[in-house]
Scaffold this motif. Structure first.
Motif, PDB file in Angstrom:
ATOM      1  N   LEU A 143       8.530 -55.949  24.602  1.00 41.28           N
ATOM      2  CA  LEU A 143       7.077 -55.885  24.638  1.00 41.28           C
ATOM      3  C   LEU A 143       6.564 -54.449  24.595  1.00 41.28           C
ATOM      4  O   LEU A 143       5.407 -54.209  24.242  1.00 41.28           O
ATOM      5  N   PHE A 175       3.997 -63.281  22.276  1.00 41.46           N
ATOM      6  CA  PHE A 175       4.861 -62.133  22.006  1.00 41.46           C
ATOM      7  C   PHE A 175       6.270 -62.398  22.527  1.00 41.46           C
ATOM      8  O   PHE A 175       6.446 -62.918  23.626  1.00 41.46           O
ATOM      9  N   GLU A 223       3.415 -65.937  16.145  1.00 39.39           N
ATOM     10  CA  GLU A 223       4.151 -64.762  16.596  1.00 39.39           C
ATOM     11  C   GLU A 223       4.008 -63.634  15.569  1.00 39.39           C
ATOM     12  O   GLU A 223       3.900 -63.890  14.363  1.00 39.39           O
ATOM     13  N   ASN A 259       5.648 -55.994  17.225  1.00 38.50           N
ATOM     14  CA  ASN A 259       4.685 -56.334  18.282  1.00 38.50           C
ATOM     15  C   ASN A 259       3.624 -55.250  18.411  1.00 38.50           C
ATOM     16  O   ASN A 259       2.423 -55.531  18.522  1.00 38.50           O
TER      17      ASN A 259
END
Length: 592
Positions: A178, A174, A138, A7
């Motif tokens: 995170l 996401f 994603e 991410n």
């Protein structure tokens, strides 16, 4: 490039590519799902961060910066209703052709329509109001996907600033975690190698944007140029009309076109042509008082124009719009977007071409000069109008006089943002053209009164020029949240607050005579705005007359910090002054 999880790596890559494409600032609002984007922007050394607690204010702030710079300032928010709060600014950006880049964080696809907390359907959330939309996959450390990510960033910027500029929406999904923390499945040592796959361009990008977009300039073809030139050359009574435009006709191209045609110029205050050195250099009048005399019968004997060349969007002035509607002549509308922005449906020719390229092509040769008596009529009408304005401003304290003073006293240079409803109409009628570097802005795409303060502060954040905001009481009330940006985003302003305790513009409509007028249309609120001084750490002062206003205004534009100068009026009284002034101008013109 290394990162503790995919991410983080994905967000850092997206931000790096936006910076390579020229982005130098961002508006962030706090939220959890947007954490990867927020951290990536906040930690990038080449990004100025403007932090906003209110997403609606953030979006209008970004809109204001784009109005001033012509480039988008990306917006980042979390999922859910946060993204919905961008919608009013998206509508304005769409209607007025202002670049906007929306990065809305979202949940994984399987959570949609599941009842999961803070999860709504964000796909194509803004409908047809955006130029381009992409639901992002994603994050994944795979070369092809990373090349797609970089290309998407480059395309988003190109789409937002292209021939038809406007909003672009990237919906960014996401999964947790995170935060930029190590993830066992995303081996920190293995993520860079895993996503490289031997593709160095995917990992580090290229020298500059991953994809460089070259925007062409649409110019009219030679046949069209000759056809329009023939019409201009044959005209004895021609006009050049410059409507509101963020990136419209330049003063230099206007001067060349006027030199070739000899036509008077009717310049909307939002055209960027009402004020500037060209006003004094041109041999024809740059008209700003037309709203006060074109609606009267005293101009009927002038005859219709033979030809009109129009730039920008629909004029602010209703009398001017109706004058063009009723004119029996050829009207060339220059619109680089091909948007058919012509609500009266009277234009005879649409030229889908760049305004400067069109004006320069038409100016290649002498086109005649037209009838001198035609120019003299407009020059005389302008003089009569401005003499009357000077008399009324000197003798009467009223709303229109405040706008007249603001236009005359604003610093050179300055950014002047004017609210919708009566302020922009008064600026149109009473802001006299003169030699000053004033960038006058307003939200005339959808003409709402929401987000006015935030848009103005966003415009002010993009320049070192002094910022002046003229706003009404209802617009001030609608966007008081936006005042928080004064401290958080370090923007100073002179705010002229015209308080007539309600919707003064409704006095101009037939509903004024209906029993429901007072409670349902004018809607007096009785609010005292002085407490905003302590709440937002600004200076607030209420002035009682024109002398006090002029003195305080002159002090404020030279001072640091933000000063709100409130002027109070009765809306009905100010409307009566406007009527008396218009009657005097019409009588003088009729007797001239």
């Amino acid at each position: 490039m290394t990162a503790p999880n995919v991410n983080t790596l994905w967000a850092e890559t997206l931000v790096a590519e936006l910076v390579a494409g020229g982005v130098d600032a961002v508006c962030l609002s706090p939220g959890s799902r947007s954490t990867p984007l927020t951290v990536a922007f906040a930690e990038h050394p080449d990004i100025a961060v403007f932090s906003h607690l209110d997403e609606r204010s953030a979006a209008f702030f970004a809109l204001g910066r784009a109005r001033r710079t012509g480039e988008p300032t990306p917006l980042v928010c979390t999922s859910g209703t946060a993204a919905a709060n961008y919608h009013p600014a998206v509508i304005e950006a769409n209607q007025s052709g202002v670049p906007l880049l929306l990065l809305t964080a979202d949940r994984p696809p399987e959570l949609i329509d599941s009842g999961a907390n803070q999860t709504v359907d964000q796909e194509k959330l803004y409908g047809d109001a955006v130029r381009w939309y992409r639901d992002m996959p994603e994050p994944e450390a795979e070369p092809r996907k990373v090349r797609m990510l970089r290309t998407t960033a480059a395309r988003a910027l190109a789409e937002s600033t292209g021939a038809d500029p406007g909003p672009v929406h990237l919906n960014c999904r996401f999964r947790k975690p995170l935060e930029p923390t190590p993830v066992p499945d995303d081996d920190p040592a293995g993520v860079p190698a895993g996503w490289a796959g031997g593709d160095d361009a995917a990992v580090v990008g290229r020298d500059g944007p991953f994809v460089t977009t070259s925007q062409g300039v649409a110019a009219p073809d030679e046949r069209t140029v000759r056809r329009v030139q023939d019409a201009l050359r044959a005209a004895e009574r021609g006009l050049i009309v410059a409507g509101p435009a963020d990136q419209g006709l330049s003063a230099e191209s206007l001067e060349r076109l006027v030199s070739a045609t000899g036509f008077p110029v009717l310049a909307d205050p939002l055209s960027d042509l009402r004020f500037g050195p060209h006003v004094d250099r041109l041999d024809v009048p740059v008209c700003g008082g037309y709203d006060g005399y074109l609606g009267s019968g005293s101009v009927d004997e002038w005859g219709d124009p033979d030809v009109v060349v129009r730039f920008g969007s629909s004029p602010t002035s209703k009398p001017l719009r109706h004058y063009l509607r009723d004119a029996d002549c050829q009207q060339f509308l220059v619109d680089p977007t091909g948007g058919w922005s012509e609500a009266e449906f009277t234009a005879t020719d649409l030229l889908v071409a760049d305004p400067d390229a069109t004006a320069d092509a038409l100016s290649d040769g002498t086109l005649g000069g037209g009838e001198s008596a035609w120019r003299e009529r407009f020059a005389k009408a302008e003089q009569i109008h401005w003499d009357a304005v000077d008399d009324f401003v000197a003798e009467t304290y009223w709303e229109g006089g405040v706008l007249s003073d603001v236009a005359a006293l604003a610093p050179d240079p300055a950014t002047l943002f004017v609210s919708n409803s009566m302020p922009i109409r008064d600026m149109d009628r009473f802001g006299r053209p003169h030699d000053a570097d004033l960038t006058v802005l307003g939200n005339r795409g959808a003409s709402g009164i929401d987000g006015i303060t935030s848009t103005a502060l966003g415009a002010g954040s993009a320049t070192a020029d002094p910022l002046v905001l003229v706003t009404g009481d209802l617009a001030y009330y609608h966007d008081m949240n936006g005042l928080l940006a004064l401290g958080r985003c370090e923007v100073d302003a002179t705010v002229v607050l015209i308080n007539n305790d309600g919707g003064g513009i409704f006095h101009m409509l037939p509903i004024e005579d209906h029993p429901t007028f007072e409670d349902q249309f004018r809607t007096p609120h009785g609010l005292d705005f002085e407490p905003t001084e302590a709440l937002y750490s600004l200076e607030f002062e209420r002035v009682a007359d024109r002398r006090q206003f002029r003195e305080r205004f002159a002090e404020s534009v030279r001072a640091d910090g933000t000063q709100v100068i409130e002027v109070q009026f009765d809306a009905g009284d100010s409307h009566a002054v406007r009527d008396r002034l218009a009657e005097q101008v019409a009588e003088t013109l009729a007797g001239d």
